[in-house]
Design an enzyme around this catalytic site. Structure first.
Site, PDB file in Angstrom:
ATOM      1  NE  ARG A  51       4.292  -5.402   9.707  1.00 43.81           N
ATOM      2  CZ  ARG A  51       4.507  -6.690   8.466  1.00 43.81           C
ATOM      3  NH1 ARG A  51       5.408  -6.200   7.332  1.00 43.81           N
ATOM      4  NH2 ARG A  51       3.996  -7.665   8.898  1.00 43.81           N
ATOM      5  CG  HIS A  52       3.334  -3.095  14.461  1.00 43.92           C
ATOM      6  ND1 HIS A  52       3.547  -4.425  15.166  1.00 43.92           N
ATOM      7  CD2 HIS A  52       2.087  -3.092  14.036  1.00 43.92           C
ATOM      8  CE1 HIS A  52       2.596  -5.414  15.009  1.00 43.92           C
ATOM      9  NE2 HIS A  52       1.564  -4.370  14.234  1.00 43.92           N
ATOM     10  CB  THR A  68       3.019  -8.093  18.557  1.00 47.41           C
ATOM     11  OG1 THR A  68       2.795  -9.299  17.382  1.00 47.41           O
ATOM     12  CG2 THR A  68       3.197  -6.507  17.870  1.00 47.41           C
ATOM     13  CG  ASN A  82       3.233 -10.149  14.490  1.00 52.82           C
ATOM     14  OD1 ASN A  82       4.335  -8.775  15.198  1.00 52.82           O
ATOM     15  ND2 ASN A  82       2.783 -10.226  13.922  1.00 52.82           N
ATOM     16  CD  GLN A 116      -0.547  -8.224  15.684  1.00 49.70           C
ATOM     17  OE1 GLN A 116      -0.721  -8.489  16.618  1.00 49.70           O
ATOM     18  NE2 GLN A 116       0.269  -8.327  15.612  1.00 49.70           N
ATOM     19  N   GLY A 117      -4.794  -8.961  13.926  1.00 48.37           N
ATOM     20  CA  GLY A 117      -5.940  -8.258  13.010  1.00 48.37           C
ATOM     21  C   GLY A 117      -5.481  -6.997  13.864  1.00 48.37           C
ATOM     22  CD  GLU A 133      -3.072  -4.943   9.065  1.00 46.28           C
ATOM     23  OE1 GLU A 133      -3.459  -4.287   8.730  1.00 46.28           O
ATOM     24  OE2 GLU A 133      -2.055  -5.206   9.213  1.00 46.28           O
ATOM     25  CG  ASP A 187     -12.257  -6.410  12.305  1.00 51.25           C
ATOM     26  OD1 ASP A 187     -11.836  -7.609  12.981  1.00 51.25           O
ATOM     27  OD2 ASP A 187     -13.206  -6.759  12.516  1.00 51.25           O
ATOM     28  N   GLY A 190       1.060  -3.622   8.867  1.00 53.82           N
ATOM     29  CA  GLY A 190       1.499  -4.454   7.923  1.00 53.82           C
ATOM     30  C   GLY A 190       0.099  -3.985   6.717  1.00 53.82           C
TER      31      GLY A 190
END
Length: 216
Positions: free
Chosen positions: A16-17, A20, A23, A29-30, A98, A100, A164
């Protein structure tokens, strides 16, 4: 669809990135293309790379995959450097993106909640209602199942950097979970940002738990 049904013989390392700027600001952010990592996000990516390198050694035989968003590609760049892998060889696919969030994209959780009530179910960490113009979890499951089918003949171990919500659906598909009540598709439990997990023969093991939030 389970791991066996996907027809793939290798292991799946799913990241999981990192955190950001969206975040950190509690903005939705979708599938937004450009939401760069914070310093915390880079540190989380570094920790995942260190954990993977410690487990697999230098230059492991991994096929690199990423969603086409900058946050996933930035995270992958740090992990690849830690492991001695070439980021330029990564395969990018928007089907790993992610969920939308449509008209909610770029707005704060607080603003959207004030207008229409809670958008996240605290029990599951999933969206409690659909975003206007966005996707639902069945849409995410369909595109991920399509990606699995299209790449089923690509054997060997994969490193996948994604998101996520979408990673929860992919992990649910790979581990053969039944449909989650109220959502109709397999969805695995939430993991914090910066987490690295391994799915092997339909079983998931968390290899590194990130320092980030479990929230979307």
């Amino acid at each position: 669809m389970s791991l066996a049904d996907a027809g793939h013989s290798g292991r799946w390392y799913i990241c999981r990135h990192g955190e950001t700027v969206f975040n950190a600001a509690r903005r939705l952010q979708g599938d937004a293309a450009h939401t760069p990592l914070t310093r915390t996000g880079f540190a989380q990516a570094d920790a995942m790379g260190s954990a993977l390198a410690a487990r697999l050694g230098a230059a492991p035989a991994l096929t690199l995959w990423s969603s086409d968003t900058s946050r996933a590609l930035q995270t992958l760049a740090v992990i690849a450097e830690q492991c001695g892998l070439d980021w330029h060889e990564a395969q990018v696919d928007a089907r790993l993106n992610e969920i939308d969030v449509g008209e909610w994209g770029g707005r704060t959780y607080a603003d959207v909640t004030r207008e229409g009530g809670a958008i996240v179910d605290p029990a599951t960490g999933l969206f409690a209602r659909g975003a206007p113009g966005g996707e639902d979890y069945a849409d995410v499951a369909a595109r991920l199942a399509n990606w699995l089918a299209d790449t089923a003949m690509q054997d060997g171990d994969r490193l996948i950097v994604m998101h996520g919500m979408s990673s929860r659906v992919l992990r649910g598909l790979l581990t053969g979970l039944g449909p989650l009540d109220g959502y109709g598709v397999p969805i695995a439990p939430s993991l914090p940002q910066g987490t690295l997990s391994l799915v092997e023969q339909g079983r998931e093991t968390v290899l590194h738990t990130g320092s980030g939030t479990r929230a979307h």
